[in-house]
Design a protein around this motif. Sequence first.
Motif, PDB file in Angstrom:
ATOM      1  N   LEU A 109      -4.677  11.520  -0.240  1.00  0.00           N
ATOM      2  CA  LEU A 109      -3.972  10.483   0.512  1.00  0.00           C
ATOM      3  C   LEU A 109      -3.945  10.814   1.999  1.00  0.00           C
ATOM      4  O   LEU A 109      -4.022  11.984   2.379  1.00  0.00           O
ATOM      5  CB  LEU A 109      -2.531  10.380  -0.008  1.00  0.00           C
ATOM      6  N   ILE A 154       4.581  10.190   3.134  1.00  0.00           N
ATOM      7  CA  ILE A 154       4.849   9.584   1.818  1.00  0.00           C
ATOM      8  C   ILE A 154       5.778  10.483   1.002  1.00  0.00           C
ATOM      9  O   ILE A 154       6.658  10.012   0.296  1.00  0.00           O
ATOM     10  CB  ILE A 154       3.513   9.386   1.046  1.00  0.00           C
ATOM     11  N   LEU A 166       1.736   2.071  -3.540  1.00  0.00           N
ATOM     12  CA  LEU A 166       0.593   2.637  -4.249  1.00  0.00           C
ATOM     13  C   LEU A 166       0.405   4.106  -3.918  1.00  0.00           C
ATOM     14  O   LEU A 166       0.198   4.933  -4.792  1.00  0.00           O
ATOM     15  CB  LEU A 166      -0.672   1.921  -3.801  1.00  0.00           C
ATOM     16  N   GLU A 167       0.456   4.412  -2.629  1.00  0.00           N
ATOM     17  CA  GLU A 167       0.209   5.790  -2.216  1.00  0.00           C
ATOM     18  C   GLU A 167       1.321   6.700  -2.707  1.00  0.00           C
ATOM     19  O   GLU A 167       1.079   7.832  -3.117  1.00  0.00           O
ATOM     20  CB  GLU A 167       0.034   5.871  -0.689  1.00  0.00           C
ATOM     21  N   TYR A 168       2.551   6.182  -2.688  1.00  0.00           N
ATOM     22  CA  TYR A 168       3.669   6.983  -3.192  1.00  0.00           C
ATOM     23  C   TYR A 168       3.468   7.265  -4.687  1.00  0.00           C
ATOM     24  O   TYR A 168       3.607   8.402  -5.149  1.00  0.00           O
ATOM     25  CB  TYR A 168       4.996   6.248  -2.959  1.00  0.00           C
ATOM     26  N   LYS A 185       0.816  -1.216   0.000  1.00  0.00           N
ATOM     27  CA  LYS A 185       0.000   0.000   0.000  1.00  0.00           C
ATOM     28  C   LYS A 185       0.851   1.268   0.000  1.00  0.00           C
ATOM     29  O   LYS A 185       0.509   2.266  -0.614  1.00  0.00           O
ATOM     30  CB  LYS A 185      -1.009   0.000   1.147  1.00  0.00           C
ATOM     31  N   GLU A 186       2.017   1.212   0.641  1.00  0.00           N
ATOM     32  CA  GLU A 186       2.901   2.391   0.656  1.00  0.00           C
ATOM     33  C   GLU A 186       3.335   2.735  -0.765  1.00  0.00           C
ATOM     34  O   GLU A 186       3.414   3.912  -1.127  1.00  0.00           O
ATOM     35  CB  GLU A 186       4.158   2.144   1.497  1.00  0.00           C
TER      36      GLU A 186
END
Lengths: 294, 159
Positions: free
Chosen positions: B49, B54, A274-276, A271-272
């Motif tokens: 988000l 991030i 994807l969010e990045y 998921k990290e």
Amino acid sequence: MNNYYSGPGASGKEDYLAGILRAIDTFPSMPSFVSSIIDLLHDPNANIQTIAERVKFDPGMTANILKLTNSAQFGAQHRIASLQEAIVRLGLRQLFQLVVSAGISKRMTRPLPGYELRADELLSHSVWAAVASAELCKALHINAHDMLFTAGLLHDLGKLILDDFVQNEKGHLQELVQLNGMTFDTAETEVLGMSHAETGAQVLIQWNFPEALSAAAAWHHHPEYAESHKDIVMIVHIADALAYSEGVGCGIDGMQYELSTEAVNQLGLKKETLEYVASQTLSKMQQLEQILKG
Amino acid sequence: MASIIVDISDLKVSSNPEDTLVTYSLGSCLGATFYDPVQQIGGMIHCMLPLSKIDTAKAEKNPAMFVDTGIPKLLKTMFDLGCRKKDIIVRVAGTARVLDHKGLFKIGERNYTVFRRILWKNEMMIAAEDVGGNISRTLRLEIASGRLTVKSGGIEREL
């Protein structure tokens, strides 16, 4: 033939399918100028000089290629000012991608009432998928296929053809999705005989485009069934889902597709990541969209 | 009447009673509105988000991209215009998700959780919400009345 839907007023699936096939046949090819450049790109005797000469006939195309070459997506280190330099820098495969992008993008700006997409929304969605595909490869340390950007850009091409048919059968399609729990593309196949994915793939085959592009269009909702080019299909699948998740060009169908567990597992997606990727995609995508809208 | 569009990763505040703040197609994104009926000031945000860690550089440039930087920024903007915390009506929509058995695309749920946490820290409550599921939503906030509507699947209702 098993006709799943046969409610009142339903036109036969066979009729729709025949209509869709006719629409594919008559779907306008790339503008002849664009096709002539694409032909040159495939011609072993053509060189950079002849290609540049041809592109220069169209000042709009020339300007767009320079803008795209200098955009964050195609990442020139220093500003490129001449067409020749741009072609040398990009190479012919990348140039193909830019010519196709510049040639097709205007068509994606019209509203699609069947899918409930406002003007420019299909283009936003397509550019998002193209940019996110490239960003996913970067984040996952995968060598990007050299047609990846175009594969992302063209994955929903079929919607341009299917829109009228979807408009006609909207009630039935939504009923199958909401009451029977079908994904939207499965409902399209049930009611119309063909999904937007297959429709787009047929157009790309008709245009003699590289097979990776028709494979990505055909299987972008079901990458596990792709028989070739599975890598590019899986990446476009995830990029497409991410665009929907972020609400980019959602329409009536956007949230009604299924994420492929196989693609997620094979890519080792977290998921990290994807969010990045989502955070990196937005600004690049906005810049490209401006250029492509012209 | 002017429609002011709140883009993805964007926030807008208005005190003009002629204005309507609008944001389209919230998927997993979080759409929140803060409305102060005393001052007749409204704010809307469309965050993409949950957490800015991030990409902190992006958050610096565009705080509205993330819930944890966007909501404080929206609140501060409204406080600077004279709104008081106790008057602000908080409503939230969006945070949907694609059909996903693995739960990888939990961006929507995470957006919502971070939003709740920030409100809790600020001792604020959600007055109304339309969140989750797998639908895309459009939000409209009328500054004059504070009327907020949510539209999804062709149906519009008041929140």
